[in-house]
Design a protein around this motif. Structure first.
Motif, PDB file in Angstrom:
ATOM      1  N   GLU A  69       9.273  32.324  13.703  1.00 47.50           N
ATOM      2  CA  GLU A  69      10.221  31.706  14.630  1.00 47.50           C
ATOM      3  C   GLU A  69       9.451  31.136  15.802  1.00 47.50           C
ATOM      4  O   GLU A  69       8.466  31.720  16.256  1.00 47.50           O
ATOM      5  CB  GLU A  69      11.246  32.729  15.137  1.00 47.50           C
ATOM      6  N   PHE A  70       9.883  29.985  16.313  1.00 45.75           N
ATOM      7  CA  PHE A  70       9.209  29.422  17.473  1.00 45.75           C
ATOM      8  C   PHE A  70      10.200  28.644  18.321  1.00 45.75           C
ATOM      9  O   PHE A  70      11.274  28.235  17.863  1.00 45.75           O
ATOM     10  CB  PHE A  70       8.046  28.507  17.063  1.00 45.75           C
ATOM     11  N   THR A  71       9.854  28.476  19.587  1.00 44.97           N
ATOM     12  CA  THR A  71      10.629  27.643  20.498  1.00 44.97           C
ATOM     13  C   THR A  71       9.653  26.823  21.335  1.00 44.97           C
ATOM     14  O   THR A  71       8.496  27.206  21.511  1.00 44.97           O
ATOM     15  CB  THR A  71      11.508  28.469  21.453  1.00 44.97           C
ATOM     16  N   TYR A  72      10.144  25.692  21.840  1.00 41.26           N
ATOM     17  CA  TYR A  72       9.355  24.903  22.782  1.00 41.26           C
ATOM     18  C   TYR A  72      10.305  24.332  23.820  1.00 41.26           C
ATOM     19  O   TYR A  72      11.229  23.598  23.485  1.00 41.26           O
ATOM     20  CB  TYR A  72       8.594  23.782  22.069  1.00 41.26           C
ATOM     21  N   SER A  73      10.091  24.709  25.075  1.00 38.13           N
ATOM     22  CA  SER A  73      10.897  24.211  26.181  1.00 38.13           C
ATOM     23  C   SER A  73      10.088  23.173  26.937  1.00 38.13           C
ATOM     24  O   SER A  73       9.057  23.494  27.542  1.00 38.13           O
ATOM     25  CB  SER A  73      11.275  25.373  27.117  1.00 38.13           C
ATOM     26  N   ASP A  74      10.528  21.914  26.870  1.00 32.91           N
ATOM     27  CA  ASP A  74       9.820  20.792  27.487  1.00 32.91           C
ATOM     28  C   ASP A  74      10.480  20.479  28.818  1.00 32.91           C
ATOM     29  O   ASP A  74      11.600  19.979  28.864  1.00 32.91           O
ATOM     30  CB  ASP A  74       9.890  19.583  26.546  1.00 32.91           C
ATOM     31  N   GLU A  75       9.788  20.792  29.911  1.00 39.44           N
ATOM     32  CA  GLU A  75      10.371  20.621  31.239  1.00 39.44           C
ATOM     33  C   GLU A  75      10.190  19.219  31.792  1.00 39.44           C
ATOM     34  O   GLU A  75      10.750  18.879  32.826  1.00 39.44           O
ATOM     35  CB  GLU A  75       9.735  21.626  32.213  1.00 39.44           C
ATOM     36  N   SER A  76       9.388  18.395  31.127  1.00 34.24           N
ATOM     37  CA  SER A  76       9.080  17.077  31.667  1.00 34.24           C
ATOM     38  C   SER A  76       9.349  16.002  30.632  1.00 34.24           C
ATOM     39  O   SER A  76       8.895  16.098  29.498  1.00 34.24           O
ATOM     40  CB  SER A  76       7.613  16.997  32.111  1.00 34.24           C
ATOM     41  N   GLU A  77      10.067  14.960  31.030  1.00 35.52           N
ATOM     42  CA  GLU A  77      10.311  13.848  30.130  1.00 35.52           C
ATOM     43  C   GLU A  77       9.033  13.063  29.854  1.00 35.52           C
ATOM     44  O   GLU A  77       8.957  12.286  28.918  1.00 35.52           O
ATOM     45  CB  GLU A  77      11.379  12.918  30.714  1.00 35.52           C
ATOM     46  N   ALA A  78       8.018  13.231  30.679  1.00 35.82           N
ATOM     47  CA  ALA A  78       6.771  12.491  30.499  1.00 35.82           C
ATOM     48  C   ALA A  78       5.846  13.152  29.476  1.00 35.82           C
ATOM     49  O   ALA A  78       4.786  12.640  29.179  1.00 35.82           O
ATOM     50  CB  ALA A  78       6.043  12.372  31.834  1.00 35.82           C
ATOM     51  N   GLY A  79       6.227  14.298  28.921  1.00 42.34           N
ATOM     52  CA  GLY A  79       5.387  14.996  27.965  1.00 42.34           C
ATOM     53  C   GLY A  79       4.921  16.323  28.516  1.00 42.34           C
ATOM     54  O   GLY A  79       5.567  16.934  29.360  1.00 42.34           O
ATOM     55  N   LEU A  80       3.786  16.787  28.048  1.00 42.46           N
ATOM     56  CA  LEU A  80       3.281  18.098  28.430  1.00 42.46           C
ATOM     57  C   LEU A  80       3.032  18.179  29.930  1.00 42.46           C
ATOM     58  O   LEU A  80       2.404  17.307  30.515  1.00 42.46           O
ATOM     59  CB  LEU A  80       1.979  18.371  27.674  1.00 42.46           C
ATOM     60  N   ASP A  81       3.541  19.278  30.558  1.00 43.14           N
ATOM     61  CA  ASP A  81       3.386  19.413  32.001  1.00 43.14           C
ATOM     62  C   ASP A  81       3.601  20.858  32.401  1.00 43.14           C
ATOM     63  O   ASP A  81       4.009  21.700  31.585  1.00 43.14           O
ATOM     64  CB  ASP A  81       4.369  18.503  32.735  1.00 43.14           C
ATOM     65  N   VAL A  82       3.333  21.157  33.661  1.00 38.48           N
ATOM     66  CA  VAL A  82       3.542  22.492  34.207  1.00 38.48           C
ATOM     67  C   VAL A  82       4.998  22.907  33.997  1.00 38.48           C
ATOM     68  O   VAL A  82       5.922  22.125  34.236  1.00 38.48           O
ATOM     69  CB  VAL A  82       3.179  22.522  35.703  1.00 38.48           C
ATOM     70  N   GLY A  83       5.186  24.133  33.553  1.00 38.83           N
ATOM     71  CA  GLY A  83       6.523  24.644  33.299  1.00 38.83           C
ATOM     72  C   GLY A  83       6.915  24.639  31.844  1.00 38.83           C
ATOM     73  O   GLY A  83       7.856  25.336  31.453  1.00 38.83           O
ATOM     74  N   ASP A  84       6.220  23.866  31.005  1.00 30.89           N
ATOM     75  CA  ASP A  84       6.513  23.871  29.577  1.00 30.89           C
ATOM     76  C   ASP A  84       6.165  25.237  28.990  1.00 30.89           C
ATOM     77  O   ASP A  84       5.157  25.851  29.356  1.00 30.89           O
ATOM     78  CB  ASP A  84       5.719  22.792  28.858  1.00 30.89           C
ATOM     79  N   VAL A  85       7.009  25.716  28.072  1.00 31.23           N
ATOM     80  CA  VAL A  85       6.824  27.037  27.476  1.00 31.23           C
ATOM     81  C   VAL A  85       6.968  26.934  25.963  1.00 31.23           C
ATOM     82  O   VAL A  85       7.926  26.332  25.462  1.00 31.23           O
ATOM     83  CB  VAL A  85       7.849  28.051  28.013  1.00 31.23           C
ATOM     84  N   ALA A  86       6.016  27.525  25.252  1.00 31.14           N
ATOM     85  CA  ALA A  86       6.102  27.638  23.795  1.00 31.14           C
ATOM     86  C   ALA A  86       6.052  29.112  23.418  1.00 31.14           C
ATOM     87  O   ALA A  86       5.304  29.887  24.033  1.00 31.14           O
ATOM     88  CB  ALA A  86       4.966  26.881  23.119  1.00 31.14           C
ATOM     89  N   THR A  87       6.855  29.497  22.425  1.00 29.56           N
ATOM     90  CA  THR A  87       6.800  30.866  21.909  1.00 29.56           C
ATOM     91  C   THR A  87       6.663  30.827  20.395  1.00 29.56           C
ATOM     92  O   THR A  87       7.061  29.856  19.741  1.00 29.56           O
ATOM     93  CB  THR A  87       8.056  31.682  22.272  1.00 29.56           C
TER      94      THR A  87
END
Length: 214
Positions: A69-87
């Motif tokens: 199981e995995f999740t990815y929370s993308d906090e920025s519309e510009a792509g990878l950035d501070v605050g993004d979380v993957a599990t």
């Protein structure tokens, strides 16, 4: 057309689309929003978001990946950035431990010999520490881009029992410039954190963003 067209709905989960591709033996699905064509999804695209898909392409049994199981929370519309979380979560089975021992050459009896392990301070077989740490890399693989591991600091807080389900959590906490980032990482089982640390990595190529229909 000689057969019915296999399609996906724009509102359904990507797992259902992947399952339909497998069941029908197709590599691409048209995605429909009502009667309109919203796009096309492929096995290659799904493999960016479902790690199981890529392994099935190279012949891994479904039983080896069915509990991932995995999740990815993308906090920025510009792509990878501070605050993004993957599990990423998986169960570390007896088979995983034994295959890791063969692949790595680490045949420490603490991980392989129940009688030996019973006489240690742990009182039972435990998972290789590096194998438990490896689920962090699995979480990193869910981040956008070609992720390259640069460095890490890590502390093994507690042992992981064979058969435990562990979850890695990776949060981007700092941009270092030149497509480099710092992560805060933890691995937890049902009782709490078992591994913790920080890593540096680079992301040098952006993958396609998660489609709107997922």
């Amino acid at each position: 057309m000689s057969t019915d067209l296999v399609t996906a709905s724009a509102s359904e989960p990507i797992e259902d689309a992947a399952r339909r591709m497998r069941d029908h033996g197709v590599d691409q699905l048209p995605v429909l929003d009502g009667d309109d064509l919203a796009g096309l999804v492929s096995v290659r695209l799904l493999s960016y978001y479902l790690p199981q898909v890529l392994l099935r392409q190279v012949g891994a049994p479904d039983s080896d990946v069915e509990d991932w199981e995995f999740t990815y929370s993308d906090e920025s519309e510009a792509g990878l950035d501070v605050g993004d979380v993957a599990t990423f979560s998986k169960t570390l089975s007896v088979g995983d431990v034994e295959r890791f021992a063969r692949a790595s050459g680490d045949t420490n009896p603490l991980h392989l010999d129940a009688d030996y392990a019973r006489e240690t301070r742990f009182g039972r077989r435990i998972v290789h520490g590096v194998l438990a740490l490896g689920v962090v890399s699995a979480a990193l693989a869910r981040l956008p881009g070609l992720v390259v591991y640069l460095s890490q600091s890590v502390q093994f807080v507690a042992p992981v029992d064979v058969g435990d389900t562990v979850t890695a959590r990776c949060e981007v906490i700092e941009r270092l410039g030149k497509n480099r980032y710092r992560l805060e990482t933890t691995v937890s089982d049902g009782d709490g954190v078992v591994v913790e640390g920080r890593r540096r990595f680079s992301s040098t190529h952006r993958r396609p963003r998660r489609p709107a229909w997922t």
